[in-house]
Enzyme design. Structure first.
Site, PDB file in Angstrom:
ATOM      1  CG  HIS A 154      80.481  42.269  46.252  1.00  0.00           C
ATOM      2  ND1 HIS A 154      80.005  43.452  45.734  1.00  0.00           N
ATOM      3  CD2 HIS A 154      81.516  41.911  45.453  1.00  0.00           C
ATOM      4  CE1 HIS A 154      80.713  43.784  44.670  1.00  0.00           C
ATOM      5  NE2 HIS A 154      81.638  42.874  44.489  1.00  0.00           N
ATOM      6  CB  ILE A 205      75.587  37.429  50.079  1.00  0.00           C
ATOM      7  CG1 ILE A 205      75.923  36.873  51.473  1.00  0.00           C
ATOM      8  CG2 ILE A 205      76.739  37.214  49.093  1.00  0.00           C
ATOM      9  CD1 ILE A 205      75.954  35.357  51.541  1.00  0.00           C
ATOM     10  CB  CYS A 206      75.696  42.207  46.688  1.00  0.00           C
ATOM     11  SG  CYS A 206      75.366  42.894  45.059  1.00  0.00           S
ATOM     12  CG  LEU A 207      77.240  35.513  44.539  1.00  0.00           C
ATOM     13  CD1 LEU A 207      78.486  36.026  43.804  1.00  0.00           C
ATOM     14  CD2 LEU A 207      77.623  34.363  45.475  1.00  0.00           C
ATOM     15  CD1 TRP A 263      69.780  41.374  45.330  1.00  0.00           C
ATOM     16  CD2 TRP A 263      71.358  42.626  46.264  1.00  0.00           C
ATOM     17  NE1 TRP A 263      69.779  41.124  46.677  1.00  0.00           N
ATOM     18  CE2 TRP A 263      70.736  41.876  47.275  1.00  0.00           C
ATOM     19  CE3 TRP A 263      72.389  43.492  46.615  1.00  0.00           C
ATOM     20  CZ2 TRP A 263      71.107  41.954  48.598  1.00  0.00           C
ATOM     21  CZ3 TRP A 263      72.761  43.575  47.940  1.00  0.00           C
ATOM     22  CH2 TRP A 263      72.128  42.814  48.922  1.00  0.00           C
TER      23      TRP A 263
END
Length: 161
Positions: free
Chosen positions: A91, A98-100, A154
């Site tokens: 991620h 950051i894919c959060l 996202w």
């Protein structure tokens, strides 16, 4: 070190300044385990050292997060990226994005820099393999010219990594 994906900088509002000063004092008195704030005179950009948690793939690895606060923090989420070199993680893109979900769609003004850091460390700690996201090369290529991760739509579909 600065990032090319820095947001346009407007001065912090009084609310944002007060909130960040309060968070900084709290951080200095009780920093989250595994993190060190690199002291500067810039309240609007924090650089935070991240140390991988013991017993994980990232144990004792050290990385740096750059946290840029918008004018209307905490009503608006900060931009959080890893400085180069970003950890190998499903991620985390090689450009540090950051894919959060808490950094974008699930942001709440109740969150703090400490809670963001703990979430990122938890994300790192739960990973079972060190690898880039499958679309890393395409995504990074599309982010040339300083595109912010906050401009990305996202798709949060995988909470098992």
């Amino acid at each position: 070190m600065t990032s090319s994906s820095a947001p346009s900088r407007k001065a912090l509002s009084k609310i944002a300044t007060n909130r960040l000063q309060k968070e900084l004092v709290e951080w200095q008195m009780n920093p989250p385990t595994g993190f060190k704030h690199k002291v500067t005179d810039n309240l609007q950009r924090w650089v935070i050292e991240v140390i991988g948690a013991p017993g994980t793939l990232y144990a004792n690895d050290t990385y740096q997060l750059q946290v840029d606060f918008p004018e209307h923090y905490p009503m608006e989420s900060p931009q959080v990226i890893f400085l180069h070199p970003a950890p190998l993680h499903p991620h985390i893109y090689s450009n540090g994005h950051i894919c959060l979900d808490i950094l974008y769609d699930s942001w709440s003004p109740a969150m703090t820099v400490s809670s963001i850091c703990i979430s990122i460390l938890s994300m790192l700690s739960s990973s079972t393999e060190k690898q880039r996201p499958p679309d890393n090369d395409r995504y990074v290529k599309n982010c040339k010219n300083g595109r912010s991760p906050k401009e990305t739509r996202w798709w949060f579909h995988d909470d098992k990594v």
